[in-house]
Design a protein around this motif. Structure first.
Motif, PDB file in Angstrom:
ATOM      1  N   PRO A 522      46.382  24.342  48.206  1.00 24.32           N
ATOM      2  CA  PRO A 522      45.713  23.957  46.959  1.00 24.32           C
ATOM      3  C   PRO A 522      46.719  23.999  45.820  1.00 24.32           C
ATOM      4  CG  PRO A 522      45.170  26.209  47.522  1.00 24.32           C
ATOM      5  CD  PRO A 522      45.969  25.661  48.679  1.00 24.32           C
ATOM      6  N   PRO A 523      46.402  23.353  44.675  1.00 28.01           N
ATOM      7  CA  PRO A 523      47.351  23.353  43.558  1.00 28.01           C
ATOM      8  C   PRO A 523      47.701  24.756  43.086  1.00 28.01           C
ATOM      9  CG  PRO A 523      45.617  21.731  43.209  1.00 28.01           C
ATOM     10  CD  PRO A 523      45.214  22.544  44.398  1.00 28.01           C
ATOM     11  N   LYS A 524      46.735  25.679  43.136  1.00 30.24           N
ATOM     12  CA  LYS A 524      46.990  27.045  42.676  1.00 30.24           C
ATOM     13  C   LYS A 524      46.347  28.026  43.640  1.00 30.24           C
ATOM     14  CE  LYS A 524      44.945  28.646  38.938  1.00 30.24           C
ATOM     15  NZ  LYS A 524      44.631  28.897  37.512  1.00 30.24           N
ATOM     16  N   THR A 525      47.161  28.960  44.153  1.00 29.94           N
ATOM     17  CA  THR A 525      46.676  29.962  45.089  1.00 29.94           C
ATOM     18  C   THR A 525      46.814  31.339  44.458  1.00 29.94           C
ATOM     19  OG1 THR A 525      47.394  28.617  46.978  1.00 29.94           O
ATOM     20  CG2 THR A 525      46.935  30.942  47.397  1.00 29.94           C
ATOM     21  N   GLU A 526      45.686  32.013  44.241  1.00 29.64           N
ATOM     22  CA  GLU A 526      45.714  33.349  43.660  1.00 29.64           C
ATOM     23  C   GLU A 526      45.687  34.387  44.774  1.00 29.64           C
ATOM     24  OE1 GLU A 526      42.803  33.963  40.666  1.00 29.64           O
ATOM     25  OE2 GLU A 526      43.610  32.413  39.341  1.00 29.64           O
ATOM     26  N   ILE A 527      46.624  35.321  44.702  1.00 29.91           N
ATOM     27  CA  ILE A 527      46.789  36.307  45.767  1.00 29.91           C
ATOM     28  C   ILE A 527      46.751  37.701  45.147  1.00 29.91           C
ATOM     29  CG2 ILE A 527      48.268  37.116  47.643  1.00 29.91           C
ATOM     30  CD1 ILE A 527      49.600  34.333  47.567  1.00 29.91           C
ATOM     31  N   PRO A 528      45.621  38.406  45.280  1.00 27.99           N
ATOM     32  CA  PRO A 528      45.610  39.799  44.802  1.00 27.99           C
ATOM     33  C   PRO A 528      46.403  40.680  45.755  1.00 27.99           C
ATOM     34  CG  PRO A 528      43.501  39.230  45.807  1.00 27.99           C
ATOM     35  CD  PRO A 528      44.321  37.976  45.829  1.00 27.99           C
ATOM     36  N   LEU A 687      52.360  41.752  36.665  1.00 27.08           N
ATOM     37  CA  LEU A 687      52.633  43.140  37.018  1.00 27.08           C
ATOM     38  C   LEU A 687      51.460  44.056  36.683  1.00 27.08           C
ATOM     39  CD1 LEU A 687      56.340  43.786  35.996  1.00 27.08           C
ATOM     40  CD2 LEU A 687      55.355  43.773  38.285  1.00 27.08           C
ATOM     41  N   ASP A 688      50.862  43.832  35.527  1.00 29.86           N
ATOM     42  CA  ASP A 688      49.718  44.633  35.105  1.00 29.86           C
ATOM     43  C   ASP A 688      48.640  43.634  34.679  1.00 29.86           C
ATOM     44  OD1 ASP A 688      50.518  44.607  31.779  1.00 29.86           O
ATOM     45  OD2 ASP A 688      52.142  44.557  33.268  1.00 29.86           O
ATOM     46  N   ILE A 718      47.794  45.049  41.864  1.00 27.82           N
ATOM     47  CA  ILE A 718      46.697  45.944  41.495  1.00 27.82           C
ATOM     48  C   ILE A 718      46.884  47.262  42.235  1.00 27.82           C
ATOM     49  CG2 ILE A 718      44.194  46.245  41.470  1.00 27.82           C
ATOM     50  CD1 ILE A 718      44.125  43.091  41.882  1.00 27.82           C
ATOM     51  N   ALA A 719      46.862  48.363  41.522  1.00 30.32           N
ATOM     52  CA  ALA A 719      46.945  49.681  42.144  1.00 30.32           C
ATOM     53  C   ALA A 719      45.607  50.005  42.797  1.00 30.32           C
ATOM     54  CB  ALA A 719      47.314  50.739  41.112  1.00 30.32           C
ATOM     55  N   ALA A 720      45.608  50.092  44.114  1.00 33.36           N
ATOM     56  CA  ALA A 720      44.365  50.269  44.857  1.00 33.36           C
ATOM     57  C   ALA A 720      43.680  51.586  44.493  1.00 33.36           C
ATOM     58  CB  ALA A 720      44.654  50.229  46.356  1.00 33.36           C
ATOM     59  N   GLU A 725      41.688  48.526  39.614  1.00 25.80           N
ATOM     60  CA  GLU A 725      40.747  47.917  40.539  1.00 25.80           C
ATOM     61  C   GLU A 725      39.314  48.059  40.019  1.00 25.80           C
ATOM     62  OE1 GLU A 725      40.996  47.187  45.157  1.00 25.80           O
ATOM     63  OE2 GLU A 725      40.794  49.319  44.704  1.00 25.80           O
ATOM     64  N   ARG A 726      39.022  49.166  39.368  1.00 27.59           N
ATOM     65  CA  ARG A 726      37.655  49.372  38.871  1.00 27.59           C
ATOM     66  C   ARG A 726      37.355  48.464  37.683  1.00 27.59           C
ATOM     67  NH1 ARG A 726      39.205  55.377  39.819  1.00 27.59           N
ATOM     68  NH2 ARG A 726      38.419  55.674  41.929  1.00 27.59           N
ATOM     69  N   ILE A 727      38.351  48.252  36.836  1.00 26.72           N
ATOM     70  CA  ILE A 727      38.137  47.323  35.724  1.00 26.72           C
ATOM     71  C   ILE A 727      37.884  45.911  36.255  1.00 26.72           C
ATOM     72  CG2 ILE A 727      39.435  46.059  33.957  1.00 26.72           C
ATOM     73  CD1 ILE A 727      38.160  48.384  32.777  1.00 26.72           C
ATOM     74  N   LEU A 728      38.663  45.502  37.238  1.00 33.47           N
ATOM     75  CA  LEU A 728      38.455  44.169  37.810  1.00 33.47           C
ATOM     76  C   LEU A 728      37.076  44.071  38.448  1.00 33.47           C
ATOM     77  CD1 LEU A 728      41.959  43.510  39.417  1.00 33.47           C
ATOM     78  CD2 LEU A 728      41.026  42.552  37.313  1.00 33.47           C
ATOM     79  N   ASP A 729      36.645  45.177  39.046  1.00 33.54           N
ATOM     80  CA  ASP A 729      35.302  45.185  39.627  1.00 33.54           C
ATOM     81  C   ASP A 729      34.248  45.066  38.526  1.00 33.54           C
ATOM     82  OD1 ASP A 729      33.453  45.466  41.816  1.00 33.54           O
ATOM     83  OD2 ASP A 729      33.031  47.474  41.048  1.00 33.54           O
ATOM     84  N   LEU A 730      34.490  45.755  37.434  1.00 33.32           N
ATOM     85  CA  LEU A 730      33.559  45.654  36.309  1.00 33.32           C
ATOM     86  C   LEU A 730      33.566  44.246  35.715  1.00 33.32           C
ATOM     87  CD1 LEU A 730      34.078  49.036  34.418  1.00 33.32           C
ATOM     88  CD2 LEU A 730      32.050  48.287  35.660  1.00 33.32           C
ATOM     89  N   GLN A 731      34.718  43.599  35.724  1.00 32.86           N
ATOM     90  CA  GLN A 731      34.780  42.214  35.245  1.00 32.86           C
ATOM     91  C   GLN A 731      33.787  41.346  36.002  1.00 32.86           C
ATOM     92  OE1 GLN A 731      38.619  40.462  35.441  1.00 32.86           O
ATOM     93  NE2 GLN A 731      39.544  41.823  33.925  1.00 32.86           N
ATOM     94  N   ASN A 732      33.751  41.559  37.284  1.00 35.56           N
ATOM     95  CA  ASN A 732      32.870  40.732  38.110  1.00 35.56           C
ATOM     96  C   ASN A 732      31.401  41.109  37.924  1.00 35.56           C
ATOM     97  OD1 ASN A 732      35.113  39.445  39.214  1.00 35.56           O
ATOM     98  ND2 ASN A 732      35.331  41.004  40.814  1.00 35.56           N
ATOM     99  N   ARG A 733      31.134  42.402  37.703  1.00 35.45           N
ATOM    100  CA  ARG A 733      29.737  42.833  37.665  1.00 35.45           C
ATOM    101  C   ARG A 733      29.156  42.867  36.249  1.00 35.45           C
ATOM    102  NH1 ARG A 733      28.814  47.726  38.877  1.00 35.45           N
ATOM    103  NH2 ARG A 733      30.881  48.631  39.069  1.00 35.45           N
ATOM    104  N   LYS A 734      29.996  42.995  35.270  1.00 36.59           N
ATOM    105  CA  LYS A 734      29.483  43.103  33.907  1.00 36.59           C
ATOM    106  C   LYS A 734      30.331  42.244  32.979  1.00 36.59           C
ATOM    107  CE  LYS A 734      27.442  47.703  34.162  1.00 36.59           C
ATOM    108  NZ  LYS A 734      27.294  48.990  33.461  1.00 36.59           N
TER     109      LYS A 734
END
Length: 772
Positions: A522-528, A687-688, A718-720, A725-734
């Protein structure tokens, strides 16, 4: 004196027959060397012409006086002259005429000796001209001393037998109804004339050129180059100069050579059906049959990934080890997980499989397994509590461990037998004497696989180390490998040796570069990329977390949630600094911390990316961190440009990157978020990860813009289990909460709850097994 009486004379005609004897003769040769002559005795293959009458030589007129009658027998000069002419018309030359001008031959029968200038003419004479002379009445005799006695091959045969990971090879010809093994014959030939059997010389031979070997009885055996080149290549590559004990012993992976021999020889083989089939498939990867992705795979494999899955299944089917060496970002992990899922669904994975990976990507394996193969039961062996998990290994489908822990746990792991043993980032065992390499080689598994985008970084010894793990013996022992390949290739630039090595390992390395599969991407591949905090960095994070949580609670008690924005954001910032690079944390405890998971990931992967030809943008919110990375890039010898808010001349670093002068561009988010068009880039590393997705995407789009003609890979480190990781999870949920927090301010007290804060400031998650 009485008058002599006339003697009655009878001339009796004798039966004439020319006799040509082929033998070796000592000949005295006198040569001029400078102002003096040097005489030497040389042994030459010659043809001696003798004239026989009634079966005997007749040198002079023969006389017999019987009962007053003189019986005379004389030579026939005309017949003798005719015979001499018939000999020279075959191409034979008188001995003296073949010598360079000024050289002299001394031999009592020199006028009756004939010879050829080379062995090929002798062979032509023996096969074509000698029968013609015999048809004309000549008797041709081959003396045992004659050096050019030739035998004729009636048939070819081959025998092969498997012995574990090896097979024995016997190859021979049938001459006069008897079997003759070719391997000792050819080894002796190479030992006599090594200069004639270099890889270059063998490659230059035409199929119909003849290579003359010698049978034990002294006869010459002409062999067409097209039929024996393959086996000669094997013997030359092995540098065999003396006879092996018994049949030739080769690794099972050399079955490809067996197929080459079969194609060239058209021999009758005994016991080689499976090996020949394996060899034919090894020689043509296009013949690997397609594989339907397993039903339990929660992903749509791209065509090249399906091809990779088929290749992994091919290796498994024939008990072969291999290196999946695709570029970064092309899905080596996904292909491996698809392979494991296929094995489970087929019922072959009756044992767990083990993946050994760098600590920094352990969480990535857990996340990818949960995402792509949720049906696999995964056990992570990490942390102090892992010792209690060793006994539970047989209960799982996939076990994850790390290189630092492998030598410590090798004794416990050796108590188990694995279905598949995978080394991720296998360049970690490039030193065969390292503890990790020795431990990996000691583990027991049916199949072995290496994953690495850089199977070769500095020298060929690294490649040997990985193949020594995969299939010991394929590249011989380390000393032999150095003599056969490393020294000739690295120090002497021997391209033939390089080609031989490439051909040897080709069937067992599958490498697709990004440009090879660009149309499928694809034109852009995002890899966490989830990196694992370990050791002192993990301890620092916990120290900062506990300290900051206490301050936030005090602030909340004193001022309330709505008025505690600054304190909360400051606390979250320090946690982000701790997981990104401890050097950013302004605490005394941070100065002693040496570990940095994200820096380790960069150090390990940046050289590989640059080697692959990637053009890389590295974004960070922390300009200070970019300054620290300059030292790292200098140590890695990677040229770079840098752009921050302090950069006054923005055009120069942009131009240097766009023109290809530097492969890496360090950019702060604020400075690089707008106003840049960096279409030379094809890789973006955050990086961050910026907590505002819109700002993060805006930075990514510096590369992903109109004019970009290459697929773009976006890596988010992302630091597991951390606040990231929790902020990214919150991004998705809230989404509303994310907008409030990530835009830099809490716009509404109702957007953040005490429960959310507890989640954000929770301890680092322990590596627990994923649910079955």
């Amino acid at each position: 004196m009485p008058t002599p009486r006339p003697v009655r004379t009878i001339r009796a005609p004798l039966k004439y027959r020319p006799v040509l004897t082929l033998r070796e003769e000592p000949v005295e040769v006198s040569r001029r060397q400078g102002w003096r002559r040097v005489t030497s005795l040389e042994r030459l293959g010659v043809a001696h012409l003798a004239h026989h009458y009634d079966g005997k030589p007749l040198d002079l007129e023969r006389q017999n006086y019987v009962d007053g009658v003189l019986h005379l027998a004389s030579r026939d000069p005309a017949a003798e002259k005719k015979a001499s002419g018939q000999v020279t018309r075959t191409g034979l030359k008188r001995l003296q005429t073949l010598q360079p001008r000024g050289d002299h031959i001394r031999h009592p029968q020199a006028q009756a000796l004939y010879t050829f200038a080379n062995e090929a003419d002798w062979q032509r004479f023996l096969t074509a001209e000698m029968p013609k002379l015999e048809a004309k009445g000549f008797r041709v005799e081959l003396d045992p001393s004659f050096p050019y006695r030739f035998a004729e091959v009636e048939d070819w045969y081959g025998e092969a037998e498997e012995e574990g990971g090896w097979f024995t090879l016997e190859l021979g010809v049938i001459v006069d109804g008897q079997r003759h093994s070719l391997i000792p014959i050819l080894v002796s030939l190479i030992a006599e004339h090594p200069e004639l059997f270099t890889p270059e010389a063998l490659a230059a031979l035409k199929d119909d050129d003849l290579i003359t070997a010698r049978l034990p009885d002294g006869r010459r055996l002409p062999l067409p180059a097209g039929r024996v080149r393959a086996i000669l290549s094997v013997l030359v590559e092995l540098h065999l100069r003396e006879l092996p004990d018994g049949p030739l012993r080769l690794p099972i992976l050399d079955a490809a050579r067996l197929a080459m021999l079969d194609e060239a020889l058209h021999a009758r083989w005994l016991g080689a059906d499976r090996l020949l089939e394996l060899g034919r498939r090894l020689r043509s990867f296009q013949g690997v049959k397609e594989i339907t992705p397993p039903a339990g795979l929660n992903a749509n494999l791209r065509p090249y990934q399906q091809q990779g899955l088929a290749w992994l299944q091919f290796l498994r089917e024939y008990d072969l080890g291999g290196i999946l060496a695709d570029d970064m970002g092309l899905g080596k992990t996904a292909q491996t997980l698809a392979h494991l899922q296929t094995e489970k669904e087929a019922g072959r994975a009756d044992r767990p499989s083990l993946v050994v990976a760098p600590t920094s990507v352990l969480s990535n394996w857990r996340a990818e397994a949960a995402r792509f193969t949720p049906g696999l039961k995964v056990l992570t062996l990490h942390g102090p509590a892992r010792k209690a998990d060793f006994a539970r290994i047989p209960e799982y489908d996939l076990v994850l461990s790390t290189y630092p822990l492998l030598p410590r746990d090798v004794d416990q792991l050796r108590e188990h037998e694995f279905h598949l043993l995978v080394l991720d980032e296998a360049q970690n065992i490039k030193n065969p004497k390292s503890a990790a390499a020795k431990a990996a080689g000691a583990l027991k598994a049916r199949h072995r696989l290496a994953l690495t985008g850089t199977p070769l970084e500095n020298h060929l010894g690294e490649l040997w180390s990985q193949f020594n793990f995969l299939t010991p013996g394929l590249l011989h022992d380390e000393k032999t490998f150095r003599e056969l390949y490393r020294t000739p290739i690295e120090k002497q630039g021997d391209r033939a040796r390089q080609a031989a090595l490439a051909a040897r390992v080709k069937p067992f390395i599958l490498r697709r570069e990004k440009r090879d599969v660009a149309k499928e991407l694809p034109p852009k591949t995002e890899i966490p990329v989830r990196v694992t905090l370990d050791g002192d960095q993990r301890d620092l994070y916990e120290t900062v977390r506990v300290t900051m949580l206490e301050r936030v609670r005090e602030e909340l008690d004193a001022r309330g949630l709505a008025r505690s924005t600054v304190a909360i954001l400051d606390a979250l910032l320090k946690l982000r600094q701790a997981v990104t690079d401890p050097r950013l944390v302004k605490l005394e405890a941070a100065r002693k911390v040496k570990g940095s998971a994200k820096l380790d990931w960069l150090t390990q992967n940046l050289p590989q990316m640059v080697e692959e030809g990637r053009r890389i943008l590295i974004f960070s919110q922390f300009a200070t961190l970019l300054g620290l990375l300059e030292d790292t890039l200098s140590e890695l010898d990677l040229p770079y440009a840098k752009l921050t808010g302090q950069t006054k001349d923005r055009a120069t670093p942009v131009q240097r990157f766009q023109n290809g002068e530097v492969p890496v561009f360090l950019i702060s988010l604020k400075a690089g978020g707008v106003g840049l068009n960096l279409t030379a880039a094809d890789t973006v590393i955050h990086l961050d990860p910026w907590w505002n997705p819109a700002a993060e995407n805006q930075a990514t789009d510096r590369a992903y813009r109109i004019g970009q003609d290459k697929p773009v890979f976006v890596y988010k480190l992302i630091a597991a289990g951390s606040v990231e990781e929790r902020i990214l999870d919150l991004q998705n949920r809230k989404a509303a909460l994310a907008k409030g927090v990530l835009d830099g301010g809490l716009t509404s007290a109702t957007q953040l709850t005490t429960g959310d804060l507890e989640v954000l400031f929770a301890p680092l998650e322990e590596e627990e097994p994923l649910p079955a």
